[in-house]
Design an enzyme around this catalytic site. Sequence first.
Site, PDB file in Angstrom:
ATOM      1  N   GLY A   1      38.343  12.448  91.230  1.00 15.05           N
ATOM      2  CA  GLY A   1      38.162  12.962  92.592  1.00 15.05           C
ATOM      3  C   GLY A   1      38.116  14.487  92.571  1.00 15.05           C
ATOM      4  O   GLY A   1      37.365  15.117  93.325  1.00 15.05           O
ATOM      5  N   GLY A   2      38.882  15.073  91.670  1.00 11.32           N
ATOM      6  CA  GLY A   2      38.890  16.535  91.537  1.00 11.32           C
ATOM      7  C   GLY A   2      37.872  17.030  90.519  1.00 11.32           C
ATOM      8  O   GLY A   2      37.765  18.229  90.269  1.00 11.32           O
TER       9      GLY A   2
ATOM     10  N   GLY B   1      47.619  12.284  87.988  1.00  8.55           N
ATOM     11  CA  GLY B   1      47.394  11.495  89.196  1.00  8.55           C
ATOM     12  C   GLY B   1      46.205  10.564  89.008  1.00  8.55           C
ATOM     13  O   GLY B   1      45.621  10.481  87.916  1.00  8.55           O
ATOM     14  N   ALA B   2      45.840   9.853  90.054  1.00  8.87           N
ATOM     15  CA  ALA B   2      44.663   8.968  90.012  1.00  8.87           C
ATOM     16  C   ALA B   2      44.159   8.785  91.437  1.00  8.87           C
ATOM     17  O   ALA B   2      44.884   9.054  92.401  1.00  8.87           O
ATOM     18  CB  ALA B   2      45.030   7.620  89.399  1.00  8.87           C
ATOM     19  N   ASP B   3      42.915   8.316  91.543  1.00  9.39           N
ATOM     20  CA  ASP B   3      42.348   8.064  92.876  1.00  9.39           C
ATOM     21  C   ASP B   3      42.524   6.617  93.307  1.00  9.39           C
ATOM     22  O   ASP B   3      42.726   6.334  94.474  1.00  9.39           O
ATOM     23  CB  ASP B   3      40.870   8.465  92.893  1.00  9.39           C
TER      24      ASP B   3
ATOM     25  N   GLU C   1      40.508  15.337  81.463  1.00  6.03           N
ATOM     26  CA  GLU C   1      41.630  14.402  81.666  1.00  6.03           C
ATOM     27  C   GLU C   1      41.586  13.277  80.631  1.00  6.03           C
ATOM     28  O   GLU C   1      42.622  12.844  80.121  1.00  6.03           O
ATOM     29  CB  GLU C   1      41.582  13.833  83.079  1.00  6.03           C
TER      30      GLU C   1
HETATM   31  C1  5RP Z   1      41.206  14.905  89.325  1.00  2.00           C
HETATM   32  C2  5RP Z   1      41.892  13.606  89.420  1.00  2.00           C
HETATM   33  C3  5RP Z   1      43.131  13.531  90.251  1.00  2.00           C
HETATM   34  O1  5RP Z   1      44.198  13.128  89.452  1.00  2.00           O
HETATM   35  C4  5RP Z   1      42.922  12.543  91.365  1.00  2.00           C
HETATM   36  O2  5RP Z   1      41.794  12.958  92.105  1.00  2.00           O
HETATM   37  C5  5RP Z   1      44.156  12.450  92.295  1.00  2.00           C
HETATM   38  O3  5RP Z   1      44.278  13.623  93.025  1.00  2.00           O
HETATM   39  P1  5RP Z   1      45.442  13.843  94.093  1.00  2.00           P
HETATM   40  O4  5RP Z   1      46.726  13.816  93.349  1.00  2.00           O
HETATM   41  O5  5RP Z   1      45.119  15.204  94.661  1.00  2.00           O
HETATM   42  O6  5RP Z   1      45.343  12.758  95.129  1.00  2.00           O
HETATM   43  O7  5RP Z   1      41.499  12.620  88.851  1.00  2.00           O
HETATM   44  O8  5RP Z   1      40.010  14.802  88.587  1.00  2.00           O
END
Ligand code: 5RP
Length: 216
Positions: free
Chosen positions: A94-95, A80-82, A101
Amino acid sequence: MDKKEQVARAALGYISSGNVVGLGSGTTASHFIKLLGESSLRDEVVGVATSISSDKLAREVGIKTVDIDSIEWIDITVDGADEVDKELNILKGGGGQLTREKKVRNKSKNYLIIVSDEKIVEAIPERLPIPVEVLPFGNRTTVKEMESLGLKCKLREGFVTDNGNIIYDCKMEERSDLNKLDQQIKLITGVIETGLFLGGRKVVLVSDGIEVKALK
Ligand code: 5RP
């Protein structure tokens, strides 16, 4: 169907029997891991996880995972990505799992990013700060050096990465050359990695809740 689940389902179509699959972190990537675990491909792939929680989830749903150092390359990573911009630069972390990653991305022949349409912006970082993983030792000195580059950084309180480090979320005081800024941040001793995933080949799948499109 939930946008995140919809785009995660579309990502399954990019996986083939025999693949080594990089398993991303976050809610969207978790949907993908669960769906892969439910699919007939489950026993025909091996996973390389980008976080302890993704590794645990993969094993729970029956996907075999291996250590990143035990394989030569990863066929495809789904993460995923923010934020994603029109140049396909992405903001992640974000996580808080940005370093693992990026290690997994760097070993991947194909990199598939799955997002819902709210994550598309004109130019990253638009709404969110840049996460930076920092060694706890001497971190207040490290952050002063980061701020001397024109950043305003805030400690992510109570959060420790899977690597035992901390995260500072940094806003640019004014927009500058991101490649240069990324290099400058990474030259500071004590900085582990940034959440800027600039350039590089990737496919971005975007869900608007009705259909899934590839951004480029
Ligand atoms: C974790 C990340 C996630 O991929 C990103 O925060 C997206 O999270 P979500 O799918 O919960 O919206 O980079 O480090």
